[in-house]
Design a protein around this motif. Structure first.
Motif, PDB file in Angstrom:
ATOM      1  N   LEU A  57     -17.879  22.514   5.335  1.00 37.58           N
ATOM      2  CA  LEU A  57     -19.180  22.349   5.965  1.00 37.58           C
ATOM      3  C   LEU A  57     -19.412  23.443   6.976  1.00 37.58           C
ATOM      4  CD1 LEU A  57     -19.273  18.466   6.447  1.00 37.58           C
ATOM      5  CD2 LEU A  57     -20.637  19.819   4.841  1.00 37.58           C
ATOM      6  N   GLU A  58     -18.493  23.844   7.694  1.00 32.60           N
ATOM      7  CA  GLU A  58     -18.662  24.926   8.672  1.00 32.60           C
ATOM      8  C   GLU A  58     -18.908  26.248   7.953  1.00 32.60           C
ATOM      9  OE1 GLU A  58     -15.282  24.892  11.244  1.00 32.60           O
ATOM     10  OE2 GLU A  58     -15.940  23.116  12.404  1.00 32.60           O
ATOM     11  N   ARG A  59     -18.291  26.420   6.807  1.00 34.27           N
ATOM     12  CA  ARG A  59     -18.559  27.657   6.065  1.00 34.27           C
ATOM     13  C   ARG A  59     -19.992  27.665   5.562  1.00 34.27           C
ATOM     14  NH1 ARG A  59     -18.960  29.191   1.096  1.00 34.27           N
ATOM     15  NH2 ARG A  59     -18.551  27.074   0.359  1.00 34.27           N
ATOM     16  N   GLN A  60     -20.422  26.485   5.085  1.00 35.64           N
ATOM     17  CA  GLN A  60     -21.817  26.429   4.594  1.00 35.64           C
ATOM     18  C   GLN A  60     -22.797  26.602   5.765  1.00 35.64           C
ATOM     19  OE1 GLN A  60     -22.348  22.772   2.476  1.00 35.64           O
ATOM     20  NE2 GLN A  60     -20.948  23.362   0.750  1.00 35.64           N
ATOM     21  N   ALA A  61     -22.410  25.992   6.859  1.00 33.47           N
ATOM     22  CA  ALA A  61     -23.298  26.137   8.022  1.00 33.47           C
ATOM     23  C   ALA A  61     -23.403  27.586   8.455  1.00 33.47           C
ATOM     24  CB  ALA A  61     -22.805  25.249   9.163  1.00 33.47           C
ATOM     25  N   ALA A  62     -22.338  28.261   8.333  1.00 39.65           N
ATOM     26  CA  ALA A  62     -22.342  29.675   8.714  1.00 39.65           C
ATOM     27  C   ALA A  62     -23.204  30.478   7.750  1.00 39.65           C
ATOM     28  CB  ALA A  62     -20.912  30.206   8.734  1.00 39.65           C
ATOM     29  N   GLU A  63     -23.147  30.162   6.524  1.00 39.35           N
ATOM     30  CA  GLU A  63     -23.973  30.886   5.546  1.00 39.35           C
ATOM     31  C   GLU A  63     -25.445  30.585   5.772  1.00 39.35           C
ATOM     32  OE1 GLU A  63     -22.586  29.747   1.686  1.00 39.35           O
ATOM     33  OE2 GLU A  63     -20.729  30.965   1.802  1.00 39.35           O
ATOM     34  N   LEU A  64     -25.733  29.281   6.054  1.00 41.35           N
ATOM     35  CA  LEU A  64     -27.132  28.918   6.279  1.00 41.35           C
ATOM     36  C   LEU A  64     -27.641  29.511   7.589  1.00 41.35           C
ATOM     37  CD1 LEU A  64     -27.164  25.202   5.108  1.00 41.35           C
ATOM     38  CD2 LEU A  64     -28.179  27.128   3.938  1.00 41.35           C
ATOM     39  N   SER A  65     -26.793  29.611   8.553  1.00 44.85           N
ATOM     40  CA  SER A  65     -27.225  30.177   9.838  1.00 44.85           C
ATOM     41  C   SER A  65     -27.578  31.629   9.697  1.00 44.85           C
ATOM     42  CB  SER A  65     -26.113  30.016  10.872  1.00 44.85           C
ATOM     43  OG  SER A  65     -25.939  28.668  11.162  1.00 44.85           O
ATOM     44  N   SER A  66     -26.966  32.253   8.734  1.00 44.28           N
ATOM     45  CA  SER A  66     -27.307  33.654   8.535  1.00 44.28           C
ATOM     46  C   SER A  66     -28.636  33.804   7.797  1.00 44.28           C
ATOM     47  CB  SER A  66     -26.196  34.342   7.724  1.00 44.28           C
ATOM     48  OG  SER A  66     -26.112  33.726   6.444  1.00 44.28           O
ATOM     49  N   THR A  67     -29.080  32.724   7.194  1.00 38.77           N
ATOM     50  CA  THR A  67     -30.311  32.803   6.430  1.00 38.77           C
ATOM     51  C   THR A  67     -31.404  32.053   7.132  1.00 38.77           C
ATOM     52  OG1 THR A  67     -29.017  32.878   4.401  1.00 38.77           O
ATOM     53  CG2 THR A  67     -31.360  32.335   4.174  1.00 38.77           C
ATOM     54  N   TYR A  68     -31.082  30.917   7.668  1.00 41.98           N
ATOM     55  CA  TYR A  68     -32.117  30.089   8.274  1.00 41.98           C
ATOM     56  C   TYR A  68     -31.870  29.988   9.763  1.00 41.98           C
ATOM     57  CZ  TYR A  68     -32.679  28.694   3.374  1.00 41.98           C
ATOM     58  OH  TYR A  68     -32.831  28.697   2.016  1.00 41.98           O
ATOM     59  N   THR A  69     -32.901  29.430  10.358  1.00 47.24           N
ATOM     60  CA  THR A  69     -32.808  29.190  11.783  1.00 47.24           C
ATOM     61  C   THR A  69     -32.211  27.847  12.008  1.00 47.24           C
ATOM     62  OG1 THR A  69     -35.022  28.207  11.871  1.00 47.24           O
ATOM     63  CG2 THR A  69     -34.851  30.610  12.210  1.00 47.24           C
ATOM     64  N   SER A  70     -31.909  27.604  13.277  1.00 42.99           N
ATOM     65  CA  SER A  70     -31.263  26.346  13.613  1.00 42.99           C
ATOM     66  C   SER A  70     -32.133  25.128  13.373  1.00 42.99           C
ATOM     67  CB  SER A  70     -30.842  26.381  15.080  1.00 42.99           C
ATOM     68  OG  SER A  70     -31.997  26.583  15.881  1.00 42.99           O
ATOM     69  N   LYS A  71     -33.457  25.385  13.273  1.00 48.38           N
ATOM     70  CA  LYS A  71     -34.334  24.255  13.064  1.00 48.38           C
ATOM     71  C   LYS A  71     -34.615  24.024  11.612  1.00 48.38           C
ATOM     72  CE  LYS A  71     -36.600  24.637  17.517  1.00 48.38           C
ATOM     73  NZ  LYS A  71     -37.893  24.761  18.147  1.00 48.38           N
TER      74      LYS A  71
END
Length: 762
Positions: A344-358
Motif C-alpha cells: 500500500l505504501e508503494r501504491q501510495a507513492a506511485e499515486l502521489s507522484s501522479t495525483y494530489t493528496s486530495k
C-alpha cells in the motif's frame, strides 16, 4: 677279733689277780649291708624249701584249674562308622556316626546294655538253659560250696566291678518284681557278666567276646549280640526317619495354612491402604516421578513466559522496539500485514507522484494504509496480551504442580510408613512359602531315603565255635601259681634265714663273739660213734677237725708247740657234743705221744664213762671226798693210752669252797705228772661251779652246737666266763653237717671234705 690273754704252758694255776677284758657281744649284722650275693646264698641254702612250696602251689593251681568248670570264648568283630548311601544330593536327615574313639567306646557300651542283652536272651531262649537258669541246675552237695572253683568265682565277684544299670534296680514306687522278672534280671546279669566288648587297638572295629560252658553257645551269644546291635541300630534310624517324616507332614500342613493366611494379610493390607503397585513401584512413586518432570517443565515454561513478557512490556510505548520482539517477528499475521503495508505504501507513492493528496485514489490508499497500520497495532497488542496470558498460565500451572507435589510428598511419607509394614508382611509370607517349599522337598527326600536306609555298622567277622576252652586259663594259673609259690618260698626262706639266730659259719662266730673259731667238728653217726674213733680212723673228717683244733691252740700258745696245761671244755646248753669232743681230743693228744688225763666234771649229767664203754663206778667225786686213792680213780684207755677220771659218785659233795680247793690242789698235782689236763664240765648256764673252774684252768674252749645253740646263750656264757676272769681260747662248732655247711661256708669248708683230708694226709 678281741685279743685274749693266754697263760704260758707249764704254769701251775692262773693268776688270780688278772682282770678280764670287758666283753660285749657283737651286734648282729645289718641286713641293709648285705649284698645281692648274700641274699642269693640265703635263698640257695633254702632251695628245697622254695622248690617244695613252689611245687605245692603248682599242684594246687593245677588242681584248681582241673576242678573249675571250663568256659569257651567266641568273638565277633563289628566295624562301625559306615557312611549312609546318599542317592539324592541332599543333607542327611540323620547324622551318620563319626568314627572317633569316643563314639567307638560309646557304641561298645550300647552293645553291652541290658536292652541288647534282653533281646539276645529272648532270641536264644536262655531261660531254658541250665547254665543261665538256676532253677534248671542240678542240686550241689556241700563239697561244691568249698570247691576251689566256687571260691574263685566268689573272689572274682568281689573284686570285679559291678555294673551300674538303673534298669536292674527297682525304685521305691515300682511294684514288687515277680519271679519271672527276677529270672529275666538274673539271666541278663549273667549274660552281661559273660560278654565283653572292646575296641581293637586304634581301629573302629569292636570285638564282641562271649563266654559259655558250651562252645556252640558261646559262638551263638557273640553272633546274636552283633546281629541284635545291627538290627537295633537300623530300627533306631528307621524310627527316627519315621518321626522326622511325621513331624515334616505336620509342619507342612501348619505352614500351608500359615502361608495362605500371610498372603491374604498382605493383599488385604494393600487394599486398605491403597498401596497399589505396578511392575516396578507404587502408584504414588510413579506419580511423583511424572509430577516431578511436569514441575520442571512448568518451571521452565513460567520462566520463558516471564522473560518474553518482561521483554514486551517496556516496548509497548515505543512501536519501533515492538517490531523487534520475537513473538511479533514470528507472527505470520503481522508478517502478512506488513507485506500489505509495504505494498500500500508503494501504491501510495506511485499515486502521489501522479495525483494530489486530495485525489480520491490517494485518499483511498491512505485510508487503507491507516487501516492496515491499526490492524498491525491491534495484532501486536493481542500478541502482548497473549504473552501476559501465557505468563499467567505458566505461573498458575507451576503453582498447581507445586501444590500437587507437596500433597504427593505428604502421601509418600504416609505410604513409606505403611510400606514398612507391608514389607514385613511380605517377608513373613515369603519365609512361610520358602519354609513350606523346603519342608515339602525334604519330606519327599526323607520318604525316598527311608527305602535305602542302612546301618552304620557291619559285621566283618562272625564268631566261630571255639575248640579249646578259654576259662580257666590253665597256663596263666600255673604261671601265677609258680610265681606266687616261688615268691612265697623265697620270702619264707629269707624270713627263716633272718630269724635263724644260731651259728652257721666260722665267720659268724668270730663276728658275733669276737673270739677265734678254733675248729669245725662234723657230726658223727652210726658206727663212728663208737669209742676210739680218732684211733681207728685217724684220717676221718672228725679226726682232722680235732687236729685243726690242736694246731690252732698250739699256734695260740707262744711258749710251747703243744697246747699243754689245764684245758676246760664247756658249753652253754646240754647236748652240744662237748663230751665227745673233749674225750676224742684227749685220745688224739695221747696217740701223738703226750701224757693226757681227762677229768669228768659234768656232775649234772655224767656221761664220760659211756664214751669209753665203762660201767659207772668210783671216780673223781670219790677221790675228792677221800674215799679212794688216785690210782683207783684213774682209768687207762688201752686204745689211745690216755688216762681218764670218771665222775664217780656225785651224790654227796662237801661245800663249794672245800671241793674247789681240793680240785685246785688235785690239778696242781696232776700238772706235775701230765702234759695236758682236759676237763669235761657241765653247761655253764646250768652249773655255777663252771665259773669257779674257769679261774683254775689255763684256757677254756667253748663248744657250740652248729645251727642249734642260740647266739644269746653263747654271748651270755662268754660274758659270765669273762666276768670271773676266765681265759677263753676260742669257740668250737660241733655236730656240723658237712653237706649243709657247704651252703654257708666257703673258705673253711674244704677240710670238712673227707677226700680233701685224705689227700692232705697223704
Amino acid at each position: 677279733m678281741r685279743e685274749i690273754r693266754q697263760i704260758p704252758s707249764g704254769s701251775s694255776l692262773p693268776d688270780t689277780q688278772w682282770q678280764p677284758p670287758y666283753y660285749d657281744a657283737a651286734p648282729p649284722p645289718d641286713p641293709s649291708q648285705e649284698d645281692t650275693w648274700d641274699v642269693v646264698r640265703k635263698i640257695w641254702r633254702r632251695k628245697w624249701l622254695v622248690m617244695g612250696i613252689t611245687f605245692g602251689f603248682i599242684v594246687a593251681g593245677a588242681g584248681t584249674a582241673m576242678v573249675m568248670t571250663p568256659r569257651y570264648s567266641a568273638e565277633v568283630r563289628v566295624l562301625i562308622g559306615l557312611p549312609d548311601p546318599n542317592v539324592a544330593n541332599i543333607e542327611a536327615v540323620l547324622r551318620t556316626i563319626l568314627p572317633n574313639s569316643e563314639t567307638t567306646q560309646s557304641e561298645a557300651y550300647v552293645i553291652s546294655s541290658r536292652e541288647v542283652a534282653r533281646k539276645v536272651a529272648y532270641r536264644l531262649a536262655l531261660d531254658k538253659s541250665p547254665e543261665f537258669n538256676p532253677a534248671l541246675q542240678p542240686k550241689e552237695g556241700w563239697w561244691h560250696a568249698v570247691s576251689p572253683s566256687r571260691l574263685l568265682k566268689e573272689l572274682v565277684a568281689l573284686i570285679a566291678p559291678k555294673r551300674n544299670d538303673s534298669a536292674a534296680v527297682p525304685t521305691a514306687d515300682s511294684a514288687p518284681m515277680t519271679e519271672e522278672q527276677r529270672l529275666e534280671e538274673h539271666i541278663e546279669a549273667a549274660l552281661l557278666n559273660r560278654i565283653e566288648v572292646t575296641p581293637l587297638n586304634r581301629s573302629h572295629v569292636l570285638g564282641i567276646s562271649a563266654e559259655s560252658q558250651e562252645p556252640v553257645t558261646a559262638a551263638r551269644i557273640a553272633n546274636t549280640f552283633a546281629d541284635v546291635y545291627i538290627e537295633q541300630q537300623l530300627m533306631r534310624k528307621q524310627r527316627a526317619t519315621d518321626r522326622a517324616n511325621a513331624w515334616l507332614q505336620t509342619r507342612i500342613g501348619e505352614l500351608q495354612q500359615t502361608a495362605h493366611e500371610s498372603d491374604r494379610a498382605v493383599e488385604q493390607y494393600r487394599r486398605e491402604n491403597g498401596l497399589y503397585e505396578t511392575k516396578s513401584d507404587t502408584v504414588i512413586a510413579q506419580q511423583m516421578g511424572t509430577l516431578n518432570a511436569d514441575l520442571v517443565a512448568a518451571e521452565n515454561a513460567k520462566a520463558d513466559a516471564q522473560v518474553r513478557l518482561a521483554q514486551a512490556t517496556p516496548r509497548l510505548n515505543n512501536p519501533g522496539d515492538v517490531d523487534s520482539l520475537p513473538s511479533v517477528l514470528q507472527s505470520p499475521l503481522i508478517a502478512t500485514l506488513r507485506g500489505q503495508q509495504a505494498e500500500l505504501e508503494r501504491q501510495a507513492a506511485e499515486l502521489s507522484s501522479t495525483y494530489t493528496s486530495k485525489h480520491p485514489k490517494v485518499r483511498d490508499i491512505r485510508a487503507q494504509i491507516k487501516d492496515n497500520t491499526s490492524k498491525i497495532k491491534e495484532e501486536i497488542e493481542r500478541i502482548v496480551r497473549g504473552l501476559r496470558h501465557e505468563a499467567k498460565m505458566a505461573d498458575d500451572r507451576y503453582t498447581r504442580i507445586t501444590a500437587r507435589m507437596e500433597q504427593l510428598k505428604r502421601q509418600m511419607g504416609q505410604s513409606n510408613d505403611m510400606t514398612v509394614k507391608l514389607r514385613e508382611l511380605e517377608r513373613e509370607a515369603q519365609a512361610n512359602r520358602t519354609m513350606l517349599q523346603t519342608l515339602m522337598q525334604r519330606s519327599k527326600e526323607t520318604v525316598d531315603q527311608r527305602e535305602i536306609q542302612t546301618s552304620n555298622a557291619e559285621i566283618i567277622s562272625y564268631a566261630t565255635v571255639p575248640r579249646n576252652p578259654s576259662f580257666p586259663p590253665v597256663t596263666l594259673i600255673l604261671v601265677m601259681a609258680t610265681l606266687v609259690g616261688a615268691g612265697t618260698g623265697i620270702l619264707l626262706a629269707l624270713l627263716l634265714e633272718n630269724l635263724d639266730r644260731t651259728f652257721r659259719t666260722a665267720e659268724e662266730v668270730e663276728e658275733y663273739t669276737g673270739l677265734p673259731s678254733l675248729a669245725l667238728v662234723p657230726i658223727v653217726r652210726g658206727r663212728s660213734k663208737a669209742p676210739g674213733h680218732v684211733v681207728k680212723k685217724p684220717y676221718s673228717t672228725f679226726t682232722g677237725s680235732l687236729r685243726m683244733l690242736n694246731a690252732r691252740l698250739s699256734l695260740a700258745n707262744e711258749n710251747s708247740a703243744a697246747p699243754g696245761g689245764v684245758m676246760m671244755f664247756t658249753s652253754a646248753l646240754p647236748g652240744e657234743g662237748k663230751t665227745r669232743i673233749s674225750s676224742s681230743f684227749a685220745q688224739l693228744m695221747a696217740t701223738e705221744g703226750q701224757r693226757v688225763i681227762l677229768l669228768d666234771l659234768d656232775w649234772k649229767r655224767p656221761n664220760l664213762h659211756r664214751m669209753f664203754n665203762q660201767p659207772p663206778g668210783a671216780g673223781l667225786a670219790d677221790l675228792l671226798n677221800g674215799d679212794i686213792t688216785p690210782e683207783q680213780a684213774v682209768y687207762h684207755d688201752p686204745a689211745s693210752g690216755a688216762h681218764v677220771m670218771f665222775a664217780g659218785n656225785v651224790g654227796r659233795f662237801p661245800g663249794y669252797v672245800a671241793w674247789i680247793e681240793r680240785l685246785r690242789m688235785l690239778l696242781y698235782t696232776l700238772s706235775r705228772h701230765y702234759d695236758l689236763i682236759v676237763l669235761d664240765t657241765s653247761p655253764a648256764l646250768l652249773a655255777p661251779e663252771v665259773l669257779h673252774l674257769a679261774r683254775l684252768v689255763d684256757r677254756t674252749v667253748l663248744v657250740v652246737k652248729w645251727a642249734s645253740t642260740p647266739r644269746r646263750a653263747v654271748s651270755s656264757e662268754i660274758r659270765n666266763l669273762y666276768s670271773v676272769g676266765g681265759r677263753i681260747a676260742g669257740v668250737v662248732l660241733s655236730q656240723v653237717n658237712p653237706r649243709r655247711y657247704r651252703k654257708y661256708g666257703y673258705d673253711d669248708a674244704g677240710y670238712l671234705n673227707p677226700r680233701h683230708l685224705v689227700h692232705t694226709a697223704g
